[in-house]
Design a protein around this motif. Structure first.
Motif, PDB file in Angstrom:
ATOM      1  N   PRO A 161       0.841  -1.201   0.000  1.00  0.00           N
ATOM      2  CA  PRO A 161       0.000   0.000   0.000  1.00  0.00           C
ATOM      3  C   PRO A 161       0.878   1.254   0.000  1.00  0.00           C
ATOM      4  CG  PRO A 161      -0.789  -1.601   1.610  1.00  0.00           C
ATOM      5  CD  PRO A 161       0.532  -2.109   1.112  1.00  0.00           C
ATOM      6  N   CYS A 162       0.477   2.265  -0.767  1.00  0.00           N
ATOM      7  CA  CYS A 162       1.374   3.385  -1.072  1.00  0.00           C
ATOM      8  C   CYS A 162       0.808   4.744  -0.676  1.00  0.00           C
ATOM      9  CB  CYS A 162       1.617   3.436  -2.582  1.00  0.00           C
ATOM     10  SG  CYS A 162       2.677   2.139  -3.182  1.00  0.00           S
ATOM     11  N   THR A 163       1.715   5.678  -0.449  1.00  0.00           N
ATOM     12  CA  THR A 163       1.335   7.087  -0.421  1.00  0.00           C
ATOM     13  C   THR A 163       1.305   7.591  -1.865  1.00  0.00           C
ATOM     14  OG1 THR A 163       3.622   7.831  -0.347  1.00  0.00           O
ATOM     15  CG2 THR A 163       2.533   7.437   1.772  1.00  0.00           C
ATOM     16  N   LEU A 199      -8.098   1.017  -8.019  1.00  0.00           N
ATOM     17  CA  LEU A 199      -7.363   1.683  -6.936  1.00  0.00           C
ATOM     18  C   LEU A 199      -8.367   2.038  -5.848  1.00  0.00           C
ATOM     19  CD1 LEU A 199      -4.959   4.297  -8.616  1.00  0.00           C
ATOM     20  CD2 LEU A 199      -4.390   2.005  -7.789  1.00  0.00           C
ATOM     21  N   VAL A 200      -7.978   1.783  -4.602  1.00  0.00           N
ATOM     22  CA  VAL A 200      -8.866   2.071  -3.476  1.00  0.00           C
ATOM     23  C   VAL A 200      -8.064   2.791  -2.401  1.00  0.00           C
ATOM     24  CG1 VAL A 200     -10.350   1.042  -1.709  1.00  0.00           C
ATOM     25  CG2 VAL A 200     -10.168  -0.027  -3.974  1.00  0.00           C
ATOM     26  N   PHE A 201      -8.612   3.864  -1.847  1.00  0.00           N
ATOM     27  CA  PHE A 201      -7.918   4.578  -0.773  1.00  0.00           C
ATOM     28  C   PHE A 201      -8.508   4.143   0.563  1.00  0.00           C
ATOM     29  CE2 PHE A 201      -6.820   8.250   1.892  1.00  0.00           C
ATOM     30  CZ  PHE A 201      -5.460   8.311   1.616  1.00  0.00           C
ATOM     31  N   ARG A 202      -7.651   3.641   1.453  1.00  0.00           N
ATOM     32  CA  ARG A 202      -8.125   3.065   2.713  1.00  0.00           C
ATOM     33  C   ARG A 202      -7.048   3.260   3.763  1.00  0.00           C
ATOM     34  NH1 ARG A 202      -9.154  -2.237   0.829  1.00  0.00           N
ATOM     35  NH2 ARG A 202      -7.214  -2.875   1.814  1.00  0.00           N
ATOM     36  N   GLY A 214      -5.478   5.751   4.875  1.00  0.00           N
ATOM     37  CA  GLY A 214      -4.367   6.641   4.543  1.00  0.00           C
ATOM     38  C   GLY A 214      -3.411   6.129   3.479  1.00  0.00           C
ATOM     39  N   ARG A 215      -3.755   5.008   2.816  1.00  0.00           N
ATOM     40  CA  ARG A 215      -2.860   4.471   1.792  1.00  0.00           C
ATOM     41  C   ARG A 215      -3.645   4.067   0.539  1.00  0.00           C
ATOM     42  NH1 ARG A 215       0.186   6.582   4.448  1.00  0.00           N
ATOM     43  NH2 ARG A 215       2.164   5.926   5.372  1.00  0.00           N
ATOM     44  N   ILE A 216      -2.945   4.054  -0.596  1.00  0.00           N
ATOM     45  CA  ILE A 216      -3.551   3.618  -1.854  1.00  0.00           C
ATOM     46  C   ILE A 216      -3.335   2.111  -2.000  1.00  0.00           C
ATOM     47  CG2 ILE A 216      -3.660   3.997  -4.343  1.00  0.00           C
ATOM     48  CD1 ILE A 216      -2.044   6.658  -3.759  1.00  0.00           C
ATOM     49  N   HIS A 217      -4.437   1.385  -2.140  1.00  0.00           N
ATOM     50  CA  HIS A 217      -4.386  -0.078  -2.270  1.00  0.00           C
ATOM     51  C   HIS A 217      -4.872  -0.482  -3.660  1.00  0.00           C
ATOM     52  CE1 HIS A 217      -4.202  -1.001   2.189  1.00  0.00           C
ATOM     53  NE2 HIS A 217      -4.552   0.273   2.200  1.00  0.00           N
ATOM     54  N   PRO A 218      -4.454  -1.673  -4.129  1.00  0.00           N
ATOM     55  CA  PRO A 218      -5.064  -2.187  -5.361  1.00  0.00           C
ATOM     56  C   PRO A 218      -6.479  -2.664  -5.063  1.00  0.00           C
ATOM     57  CG  PRO A 218      -3.504  -3.791  -4.460  1.00  0.00           C
ATOM     58  CD  PRO A 218      -3.420  -2.579  -3.585  1.00  0.00           C
ATOM     59  N   GLY A 219      -7.404  -2.476  -6.012  1.00  0.00           N
ATOM     60  CA  GLY A 219      -8.741  -3.062  -5.899  1.00  0.00           C
ATOM     61  C   GLY A 219      -8.707  -4.480  -6.452  1.00  0.00           C
ATOM     62  N   LYS A 220      -9.851  -4.981  -6.891  1.00  0.00           N
ATOM     63  CA  LYS A 220      -9.872  -6.323  -7.485  1.00  0.00           C
ATOM     64  C   LYS A 220      -9.333  -6.224  -8.908  1.00  0.00           C
ATOM     65  CE  LYS A 220     -12.697 -10.387  -8.357  1.00  0.00           C
ATOM     66  NZ  LYS A 220     -11.401 -11.080  -8.510  1.00  0.00           N
ATOM     67  N   PRO A 258      -5.329  13.177  -6.822  1.00  0.00           N
ATOM     68  CA  PRO A 258      -6.408  12.186  -6.785  1.00  0.00           C
ATOM     69  C   PRO A 258      -6.517  11.504  -5.421  1.00  0.00           C
ATOM     70  CG  PRO A 258      -4.510  11.272  -7.914  1.00  0.00           C
ATOM     71  CD  PRO A 258      -4.168  12.687  -7.586  1.00  0.00           C
ATOM     72  N   PHE A 259      -5.471  11.626  -4.622  1.00  0.00           N
ATOM     73  CA  PHE A 259      -5.437  11.087  -3.261  1.00  0.00           C
ATOM     74  C   PHE A 259      -4.769  12.144  -2.389  1.00  0.00           C
ATOM     75  CE2 PHE A 259      -5.155   7.398  -6.125  1.00  0.00           C
ATOM     76  CZ  PHE A 259      -6.307   6.722  -5.728  1.00  0.00           C
ATOM     77  N   PRO A 260      -4.955  12.078  -1.062  1.00  0.00           N
ATOM     78  CA  PRO A 260      -4.387  13.133  -0.215  1.00  0.00           C
ATOM     79  C   PRO A 260      -2.881  13.315  -0.443  1.00  0.00           C
ATOM     80  CG  PRO A 260      -5.875  11.758   1.067  1.00  0.00           C
ATOM     81  CD  PRO A 260      -5.743  11.111  -0.282  1.00  0.00           C
TER      82      PRO A 260
END
Lengths: 339, 339
Positions: free
Chosen positions: A32-34, A62-65, A67-73, B290-292
C-alpha cells in the motif's frame, strides 16, 4: 507474410492499459502506497499520472483506505505481470542460446551477454512497454524475441531476420515452447511488407552503425510502429562517431519521436564472432592497435548505449523504398571489427 | 563584467589534454592495463582512442612493459586529477549548503540533494569534462560551482545567478576558500555579456521547464560555449511533457550538439521550497491530487533526468537578444509545483 491477429485478453481486453496505468498498478501491488510513492515510480507528467489515477479509481482498481492507496480487485493476468522473475527468463535464455546457430560475421552478428539482454527486458518492463504489447524486431541473433515471450507479457512478437538458420531456430523453439513469436526472412534493405505497416507497439533493433544502414533499419521499424509506440536500440560510441549519432538523432526528431533514455554501457557483447584467427588478424582493431591486441586477454570491452524513444504521433518514415545494399551499408571509416 | 583569464598550468599548459587522453591516463594510473581495459574505460570511437594512445606514447606518458600498459612520468597535477575523493567534496558541500540563503520559489529554486550533486560531478569527471576545463553555470542554488571547485580540477567557474543573496554567498565562500569561482547577477532573459561569448568548455544548468524558459537558458549557455564543449542539464518528466522534450532535442540538434547521455532519475531534490502551507495548498500538485497529498509524508519523489550533450562544431545559438520575461517564461500547463 500476414501477421496472425494477436490474442485478445478476456480480462483486460476492454481496458487496454496505458503504460502510466500499468506503472501505477504495479507500484501499489508491491505494498500500500502514499501518493508520493506512486509519483516516484511512474514515468511522465504528474498531470498524466493524476488523470490515470482517476481512471483507475473509477474502475475500482485503486482504493484509498486507512491513509494508503491499495489495489482493488484486479485481473489475474495483470497481477502476474506486476511480478516477473527475470532470473528464470535468464536461465531459459542461456539454454536457448547454447543450442542456437553460432554467430557469423557474414550478417554482422555479435550477440550480447544474456544477462544484459535480460536487463534490457527489465528496463522495458519498468517503462511499461512489455505487458500486452506487440513487438517488431529486426535482427535477432540475441534471441530477444524468445526471451521477451518467456516473460509471458507481450501479446505478440514478430522477427524479421536475414539469417535463415536463425529464422528456423526461432520458429522451431517458439512452436516447441508455445510462445507467441513469429519469424520470417527479411533483408532490411527491402521495403517493409505492407501488412506490417503501423501494426506494432514496440520496435527493437541492434542495427549496423553506418548512416545508410541505420537509416534503413530505423525506417523499417518506424513504418511498422503505430502511435503511441516506443523504440529501443543499441548504439556504440566505439564504432559510431558523434556526427553519426547526431544524424540519427535528427532522423528521430524529424520522424516525431523523442528520446527518453540513453544509458551508457548498458549492453556488453560476447566478442565471439571474430574468434577465428584469420578474421581477427585482418581487422583494423588488431592491425591499427597502438599496443598488442591479444584476443585471449579480452574482457567484455565491447559495449553499447541503450536508447529508448517514443512517438508523439504516427511516425514519419524517412525511407520507404528499397535501398542499395553495398559495402557502405555495413562498413564505415569507423568500423574496426570487420575484416 | 570581464572574466579574469583562467590560470594556466606550468605542467600541462603545453599539452591541454583532450578528454580521451585524460580518460586513458586515468585508467592506466589505477593499475597496469591491457588494451581491452583501456578501451573499456574510454568514451568515443576506438579510432580516437588509438590515436590518443599514439600521442601519449610519443609524449612518454604511456609505456608498454611486460605485456601491460603503464603510465610514464606524469605531471603531479594530472596524477592527482585521476583520484578524486568525492566523499570529501560532499562533506564540505553539506556544510556550505547549511549556511547558504534558504531557497525561495520567487526564483524557482529547489536545490537537489547534495549527494546527487556529487554524483553529477563524478559523472562529469568520468567523462573527462572536469579536469582543466572552464565552466559557465546559470542558476546555482545547488552550489554546483563551489562543489566543482572543491575537487580542485576545473580551471575556472563563472556563475550567472539572479538571486543577489546567492551571488553574495558564492563570492564570499569562493574568496574564503580561495576557489576559482566568480559570480555575478544575471537574468537569463537578458543577452549574454559579450565578453562571455565562446569563452567556456562546459555549460551547466537546471533550467525552468517551459519552452521559452528552456530556450533562453540553452541559448545563453550555447553562446558561452566553445568547441569542443559539453553541456549538462537536468530535465524532469514530471513537469515537462514529451512534446517539450522533443522541442528541446530539436534545438540541440539544430545547434550542432549531440546528446550522449540521458540518465533517468539521476537527480533528486530536497522538496523544501514549497514548505510554507500557504504556498503548498495553492499548488496544482495539492489541489488536483487524486489522493491526499500530505506534505509530511513526502519521500524524494521529485527527480530529474540528467542529460549530457557535446558540440560537433561551434554551437549555433537559437536566440541572442533579450526575451520577454512573463508568466509563460516560468509556468506551463504542466507546472504543478508553483502556487
Amino acid at each position: 507474410m500476414p501477421i496472425s491477429s494477436p490474442p485478445t485478453s478476456d480480462e483486460t481486453g476492454d481496458h487496454p492499459l496505458t503504460r502510466t496505468e500499468f506503472q501505477i498498478i504495479r507500484t501499489v501491488t508491491k505494498h500500500p502506497c502514499t501518493l508520493w510513492e506512486v509519483l516516484s515510480a511512474v514515468d511522465g507528467p504528474i498531470r498524466e499520472t493524476y488523470r490515470a489515477c482517476e481512471v483507475l479509481k473509477q474502475r475500482g482498481w485503486l482504493v484509498f483506505r486507512k491513509g494508503r492507496i491499495h489495489p482493488g480487485k484486479l485481473p489475474r493476468r495483470l497481477v502476474q505481470a506486476c511480478q516477473i522473475d527475470f532470473s528464470m527468463v535468464l536461465e531459459k535464455l542461456r539454454a536457448l542460446l547454447e543450442a542456437a546457430p553460432p554467430p557469423t560475421t557474414e550478417y554482422f552478428q555479435e550477440p550480447m551477454l544474456p544477462e544484459d539482454l535480460c536487463r534490457r527486458l527489465e528496463f522495458m518492463w519498468e517503462r511499461g512497454d512489455l505487458f500486452d504489447r506487440t513487438f517488431f524486431v529486426i535482427g535477432d541473433d540475441d534471441l530477444f524475441s524468445l526471451a521477451a515471450a518467456l516473460t509471458g507479457l507481450p501479446r505478440q512478437i514478430v522477427v524479421g531476420e536475414i539469417d535463415l538458420r536463425l529464422v528456423g531456430y526461432i520458429k522451431e523453439q517458439a512452436s516447441r515452447l508455445r510462445l507467441p513469436v513469429e519469424a520470417f526472412q527479411y533483408n532490411v534493405a527491402d521495403p517493409l511488407p505492407a501488412s506490417f505497416r503501423r501494426a506494432f507497439d514496440v520496435f527493437v533493433m541492434d542495427p549496423v552503425e553506418t548512416v545508410p544502414g541505420f537509416t534503413a533499419w530505423l525506417s523499417r521499424g518506424l513504418a511498422a510502429l503505430r502511435h503511441p509506440g516506443a523504440i529501443y536500440f543499441g548504439l556504440t560510441e566505439l564504432e559510431c562517431p558523434p556526427k553519426y549519432w547526431h544524424r540519427f538523432q535528427q532522423l528521430l526528431n524529424e520522424a516525431g519521436l523523442v528520446i527518453t533514455d540513453i544509458l551508457r554501457g548498458f549492453t556488453r557483447y560476447q566478442n565471439a564472432s571474430l574468434a577465428p584467427p584469420d578474421k581477427w588478424n585482418k581487422t583494423k582493431l588488431v592491425q591499427q592497435a597502438p599496443f598488442p591486441a591479444l584476443q585471449e586477454e579480452q574482457n567484455f570491452w565491447y559495449r553499447s548505449s541503450f536508447l529508448r524513444a517514443e512517438t508523439l504521433k504516427s511516425p514519419k518514415v524517412p525511407v520507404r523504398g528499397r535501398v542499395k545494399f553495398d559495402r557502405s551499408f555495413y562498413q564505415s571509416p569507423f568500423t574496426m571489427t570487420l575484416s
